[in-house]
Design a protein around this motif. Structure first.
Motif, mmCIF file in Angstrom:
data_model
loop_
_atom_site.group_PDB
_atom_site.id
_atom_site.type_symbol
_atom_site.label_atom_id
_atom_site.label_comp_id
_atom_site.label_asym_id
_atom_site.label_seq_id
_atom_site.Cartn_x
_atom_site.Cartn_y
_atom_site.Cartn_z
ATOM 1 N N ALA A 116 15.196 23.521 41.320
ATOM 2 C CA ALA A 116 14.359 24.672 41.661
ATOM 3 C C ALA A 116 12.918 24.461 41.202
ATOM 4 C CB ALA A 116 14.946 25.937 41.031
ATOM 5 N N ARG A 117 12.749 23.946 39.992
ATOM 6 C CA ARG A 117 11.397 23.696 39.483
ATOM 7 C C ARG A 117 10.687 22.622 40.301
ATOM 8 N NH1 ARG A 117 13.018 23.658 33.061
ATOM 9 N NH2 ARG A 117 12.961 25.936 32.743
ATOM 10 N N PRO A 137 19.229 12.815 35.005
ATOM 11 C CA PRO A 137 19.236 13.155 33.573
ATOM 12 C C PRO A 137 20.320 12.415 32.800
ATOM 13 C CG PRO A 137 19.264 15.137 34.960
ATOM 14 C CD PRO A 137 19.606 13.973 35.831
ATOM 15 N N LEU A 138 20.044 12.212 31.518
ATOM 16 C CA LEU A 138 21.041 11.747 30.558
ATOM 17 C C LEU A 138 21.376 12.935 29.668
ATOM 18 C CD1 LEU A 138 19.070 9.134 31.171
ATOM 19 C CD2 LEU A 138 20.341 8.126 29.282
ATOM 20 N N TRP A 139 22.679 13.176 29.464
ATOM 21 C CA TRP A 139 23.140 14.348 28.728
ATOM 22 C C TRP A 139 23.749 13.930 27.392
ATOM 23 C CZ3 TRP A 139 21.432 18.504 31.215
ATOM 24 C CH2 TRP A 139 21.238 18.428 32.591
ATOM 25 N N ASP A 140 23.385 14.653 26.331
ATOM 26 C CA ASP A 140 23.903 14.307 25.012
ATOM 27 C C ASP A 140 25.083 15.198 24.622
ATOM 28 O OD1 ASP A 140 22.860 16.761 24.227
ATOM 29 O OD2 ASP A 140 21.104 15.897 23.238
ATOM 30 N N GLN A 191 22.851 25.474 45.617
ATOM 31 C CA GLN A 191 24.210 25.016 45.310
ATOM 32 C C GLN A 191 25.011 26.108 44.604
ATOM 33 O OE1 GLN A 191 22.694 21.531 43.055
ATOM 34 N NE2 GLN A 191 24.045 20.317 44.347
ATOM 35 N N ILE A 192 24.622 27.347 44.778
ATOM 36 C CA ILE A 192 25.280 28.439 44.061
ATOM 37 C C ILE A 192 26.739 28.577 44.470
ATOM 38 C CG2 ILE A 192 24.784 30.326 45.679
ATOM 39 C CD1 ILE A 192 24.355 30.485 41.848
ATOM 40 N N ALA A 237 21.820 23.390 34.525
ATOM 41 C CA ALA A 237 20.497 22.838 34.217
ATOM 42 C C ALA A 237 19.984 21.975 35.365
ATOM 43 C CB ALA A 237 20.549 22.032 32.922
ATOM 44 N N ALA A 238 20.877 21.260 36.040
ATOM 45 C CA ALA A 238 20.470 20.449 37.184
ATOM 46 C C ALA A 238 19.974 21.331 38.324
ATOM 47 C CB ALA A 238 21.638 19.578 37.645
#
Length: 404
Positions: free
Chosen positions: A299-300, A15-18, A326-327, A293-294
């Protein structure tokens, strides 16, 4: 035709994060086998078949100069961004190909070192650049960030340019300098380790805004499926809810292993009261949002890798396996210790802690797809008897469900 294409390439993503710490775009790694050339138009048709107009754009990062040339020569105008590496610009008439592709309306991204730049006559062909700071430039950026922090109004020289994308940023301070102080367009990747280091091995709290959204959903009496979906997007909140549902304070006779079961047993009134008790300690740190979010993305992806059909409970169990894999980094304790706090299926524990059982292959492949290591993905698919086409489709379905 598209089935042949998806079966002959290997896909990975990043992902790219803004500035808002949301997904601005997704870098899609495309690794084509050297003995099976890929047709660029067929590739784009396959991506469009599984795409969704409302999702963040895909930055196509091909690992083959031959495929890049084919994209530049033949790809029609599309919503995709196409990465052009600087080291490939000096052969096979690449400058001319870039100019023709730009004239056809392709959205091109130049990728290289921050102290390099495309030739002046080519600069207008790229709508943005994907840059990597040298160690010296990164140090200069950190120094500029420190000066800005001590004196926000100060004018400081920085190697970080507004409107560009940066990769390889490992420092939280430099990340904030890029996005918040210098108005960079996005970061490719996230400095997870440095962000989490600030927790000093302590458990983080659930995100405050996520709990506000859930309370609002409860007040609006949304369907239990919608409540479950919102709850499952916050890993720590999901974990705490399962721990609470199984606590002596609730006093249920049977173990609660799923969110749906817990919601049905507790009811909305008790859920809202529990959320309101959590909210004063809620986390308002936006830098944790990409980390969580990662986890949700993994998970999805695992859920899509396992075709669970109409078996909702099986699908959600696989989802929890990915979400909790990764919790430990959010809980500040060993993964096995954390997972023993809730009565999860042994299949989840075996996959995440022991790397065994039926969910382990899904977790291994989903984790491998978070990189550009095509050979590792292919090796895992071969080892576990999963077809590349199915794995690639699962990833594209996962990405197509993202929202801007």
């Amino acid at each position: 035709m598209s089935q042949t294409v998806l079966g002959s390439i290997t896909l990975g993503y990043r992902p790219l994060w803004d500035k808002s710490r949301s997904v601005a775009a997704i870098q899609l790694f495309i690794d084509a086998r050297s003995d099976a050339p890929v047709d660029a138009v067929q590739l784009l048709n396959a991506l469009q078949e599984l795409g969704n107009p409302g999702t963040p754009p895909l930055l196509l990062s091909v690992k083959s100069p031959q495929l890049l040339r084919d994209l530049l020569d033949n790809a029609p105008r599309s919503p995709y961004w196409i990465e052009v590496r600087n080291e490939w610009m000096h052969s096979h008439a690449m400058p001319q190909r870039v100019q023709r592709a730009h004239q056809r309306g392709l959205r091109l991204v130049w990728r290289g070192e921050a102290d390099e730049a495309p030739a002046p006559e080519l600069a207008a062909c790229f709508f943005t650049r994907l840059l990597r700071l040298s160690p010296q430039a990164a140090l200069s950026g950190l120094q500029a960030a420190a000066r800005k922090r001590s004196d926000p109004g100060a004018q400081t020289d920085s190697p970080v340019l507004a409107g560009q994308i940066y990769e390889g940023i490992a420092s939280r301070l430099l990340m904030e300098h890029c996005l918040d102080q210098q108005q960079a367009a996005a970061l490719l990747g996230w400095p997870d380790e440095d962000v989490l280091h600030a927790l000093q091995h302590k458990a983080t709290a659930p995100d405050y805004s996520a709990m506000v959204k859930l309370v609002k959903a409860v007040d609006e009496d949304l369907a239990v499926e919608q409540i479950e979906a919102l709850l499952s997007e916050e890993p720590i909140l999901t974990f705490r809810f399962l721990a609470y549902a199984n606590s002596a304070a609730v006093g249920l006779r049977n173990d609660i292993e799923s969110l749906r079961h817990g919601l049905m047993m507790l009811g909305y009134k008790q859920l809202k009261r529990w959320l309101q008790e959590q909210m004063p300690q809620g986390s308002r740190d936006p830098n944790l949002l990409p980390v969580k979010a990662a986890m949700v993305l993994r998970a999805r992806l695992m859920e899509n890798l396992m075709d669970a059909g109409v078996e909702h409970e099986l699908a959600r169990e696989i989802y929890l396996c990915g979400l909790f894999s990764q919790i430990d980094v959010l809980m500040g304790e060993a993964l096995g210790t954390a997972l023993h706090r809730v009565p999860l299926s042994s299949r989840i524990y075996n996959a995440t802690v022991r790397n065994s059982g039926p969910y382990a292959p899904l977790l291994q492949i989903a984790s491998a797809q978070e990189s550009d290591n095509g050979s590792a993905i292919r090796s895992l698919c071969h080892e576990h008897g999963m077809g590349l086409e199915d794995v690639n489709r699962a990833l594209l379905h996962t990405l197509s469900a993202l929202k801007k």
